[in-house]
Design a protein around this motif. Structure first.
Motif, short mmCIF file in Angstrom:
data_model
loop_
_atom_site.label_atom_id
_atom_site.label_comp_id
_atom_site.label_asym_id
_atom_site.label_seq_id
_atom_site.Cartn_x
_atom_site.Cartn_y
_atom_site.Cartn_z
N GLY A 109 -4.13 2.07 5.63
CA GLY A 109 -3.13 2.22 4.38
C GLY A 109 -1.63 2.03 4.79
N LEU A 110 -1.58 0.70 5.26
CA LEU A 110 -0.32 0.18 5.47
C LEU A 110 -0.24 -1.49 4.98
CD1 LEU A 110 0.06 1.33 9.21
CD2 LEU A 110 1.28 2.06 6.96
N ASP A 111 -0.59 -1.50 3.94
CA ASP A 111 -0.78 -2.80 3.21
C ASP A 111 0.88 -2.87 2.36
OD1 ASP A 111 -0.96 -1.36 0.92
OD2 ASP A 111 -3.05 -2.29 0.37
N TYR A 112 1.12 -4.15 1.71
CA TYR A 112 2.21 -4.42 1.11
C TYR A 112 2.71 -3.24 0.25
CZ TYR A 112 5.95 -6.36 -1.33
OH TYR A 112 7.21 -6.47 -2.14
N ALA A 113 1.60 -2.78 -0.63
CA ALA A 113 1.73 -1.92 -1.62
C ALA A 113 2.30 -0.63 -1.05
CB ALA A 113 0.50 -1.59 -2.41
N ALA A 114 1.69 -0.17 0.03
CA ALA A 114 2.01 1.01 0.70
C ALA A 114 3.64 1.11 1.19
CB ALA A 114 1.16 1.55 1.82
N LEU A 115 3.97 0.01 1.84
CA LEU A 115 5.56 -0.47 2.46
C LEU A 115 6.35 -0.44 1.13
CD1 LEU A 115 6.22 -0.23 5.34
CD2 LEU A 115 3.71 -0.53 4.92
N ALA A 116 6.11 -1.12 0.24
CA ALA A 116 7.06 -1.51 -0.85
C ALA A 116 7.37 -0.18 -1.79
CB ALA A 116 6.39 -2.60 -1.85
N GLU A 117 6.34 0.53 -1.74
CA GLU A 117 6.55 2.09 -2.57
C GLU A 117 7.63 2.94 -1.77
OE1 GLU A 117 3.95 6.16 -3.78
OE2 GLU A 117 2.97 4.20 -3.05
N ALA A 118 7.34 2.74 -0.13
CA ALA A 118 8.49 3.39 0.44
C ALA A 118 9.84 2.61 0.51
CB ALA A 118 7.71 3.59 1.98
N ASN A 119 9.70 1.43 0.41
CA ASN A 119 11.05 0.82 0.44
C ASN A 119 10.70 -0.54 -0.48
OD1 ASN A 119 13.33 -0.67 0.80
ND2 ASN A 119 13.15 -0.53 2.95
N PRO A 120 11.35 -0.65 -1.97
CA PRO A 120 11.00 -2.01 -2.56
C PRO A 120 11.75 -2.85 -2.01
CG PRO A 120 11.42 0.23 -3.74
CD PRO A 120 11.78 0.56 -2.54
#
Length: 405
Positions: A109-120
């Protein structure tokens, strides 16, 4: 001593989920240039930790060097609270870089979508073996595998009597690491203009094919091909260090001026008037014969004599240096290349930062960190309270080296 805050990347925070060599080499460059690189490790740690030699079984020489200037935190990403901890850390990070296969990051659950949600604004870099868009996406890859897949091993065979060989350095890991480093820095620059983060993919296989084909695509650049994908000069059997009366020498008689200077130094012998020596084109078309003749001539004098002659003639040449020679090379000594210091691991000699900056010079940090040696400090810097840190360590989601507690 720490390199953080000393260099052109001062103020950049990097979450580093890489291991072995490719990714850690890229993030070593970030640390050398001033970034705060937080090495996020599993409870088992980076496997490179355990490669000897070294006085500490969990921090061998390669690890100490390639992870210099970084901090280590251990997070069990398989625990939901571990994943949540990392995402919270990412909220004010600039770069998230990993070297796991894309499918593994998706399962965590650490793909780009997850990280971008935490920090665009985050720059998310994938460094792995093969692009996720092709059929090799799930194949495991290490340096030897990518050397074999990229054409390097086949090229080496042309210089080894037909025997396939690997290069004597981990070229795939390091070229991909350098590519990862410049890609992230380019993305950081783009973010300064747009305000937006983005995802980067740096696959080793494609990177090494691109690297190899710079010169070796040759006639196959054209469609239909005007020749095979091979640069003849690089694969000529005669292209090797030349034997002298008492050893060997590296010589590169390359352009027209070099050749004329070479002939002048020899007294312009009759053989030098052969038309095949006239130009770059004719020499390239007859490269095997040209290099063979050079080899024949260089056997007639000592290495020292040839080096002196070539230096006067402004022709690139050098005696063959061993790695041991480089430890005491007068040029490297005078430029201050070697960084020798006393550390808790004993006296250590680091290779220096090869680039220099007139206004924002970097600095080499401490030897690669103890496993989980900085967990509590990293979480504190990321805004976690003392109680939250204690709870995470008690749950096993985060580990802290007891000696650093």
């Amino acid at each position: 001593m720490s390199g953080r805050g000393k260099g052109p990347l001062a103020g950049v925070k990097v979450l580093d989920l890489t291991s072995v060599l490719m990714g850690p080499y890229a993030t070593q460059i970030f640390a050398d240039l001033g970034a705060d690189v937080i090495k996020v490790e599993s409870p088992h740690g980076d496997t490179t930790r355990y490669i000897p030699p070294g006085p500490d079984h969990s921090r061998g020489a390669m690890f100490l060097n390639v992870n210099r200037g970084k901090r280590s935190i251990v997070i069990d990403l398989k625990q939901p609270s571990g994943r949540d901890t990392l995402l919270r850390m990412a909220a004010d990070a600039d770069v998230f870089i990993h070297s796991m296969r894309s499918s593994a990051m998706g399962r965590l659950g650490l793909d780009y979508a997850a990280l971008a949600e935490a920090n665009p604004r985050i720059i998310y870099a994938n460094l792995y073996g093969f692009s996720r868009n092709g059929p090799y996406r799930d194949y495991p890859a290490y340096d030897d595998i990518v050397q074999a897949a990229s054409g390097i091993v086949d090229l080496q065979a042309k210089l080894s009597n037909g025997q396939p060989t690997y290069t004597a350095t981990v070229i795939a890991d390091k070229v991909a690491g350098l590519t990862g480093a410049y890609s992230v820095i380019a993305a950081l620059y783009a973010r300064e203009k747009t305000g937006r983060g983005q995802e980067i993919e740096v696959p080793m296989f494609e990177t090494l094919v691109s690297f190899t084909m710079v010169e070796h695509l040759c006639g196959s650049l054209f469609v239909p091909p005007q020749g095979p994908p091979e640069y003849p000069r690089a694969t000529s059997e005669a292209r090797r260090p030349y034997k002298t009366l008492d050893g060997h020498i590296g010589v590169m008689i390359y352009n027209d001026r070099h050749w004329q200077n070479f002939f002048d130094a020899l007294g312009n012998p009759e053989w030098s008037k052969d038309p095949m020596y006239v130009s770059m084109r004719t020499r390239s078309q007859n490269i095997g014969q040209v290099l063979a003749k050079v080899a024949e001539v260089l056997e007639t004098r000592s290495t020292e004599d040839w080096v002196e002659l070539f230096r006067k003639a402004q022709i690139p040449a050098t005696a063959i240096a061993s790695l041991t020679d480089l430890l005491h090379d007068p040029h490297l000594d005078q430029t201050g290349f070697w960084d020798e210091r006393d550390t808790p691991m004993g006296t250590i000699r680091f290779p220096g930062i090869p680039t220099s900056f007139s206004d924002t010079p970097g600095a080499i940090g401490d030897p690669g960190p103890a496993l989980a040696g900085d967990s509590a400090a990293v979480l504190h810097d990321c805004g976690f309270t003392d109680e939250e840190i204690r709870d995470l360590i008690a749950s096993g989601a985060v580990q802290q080296d007891e000696s650093a507690a």
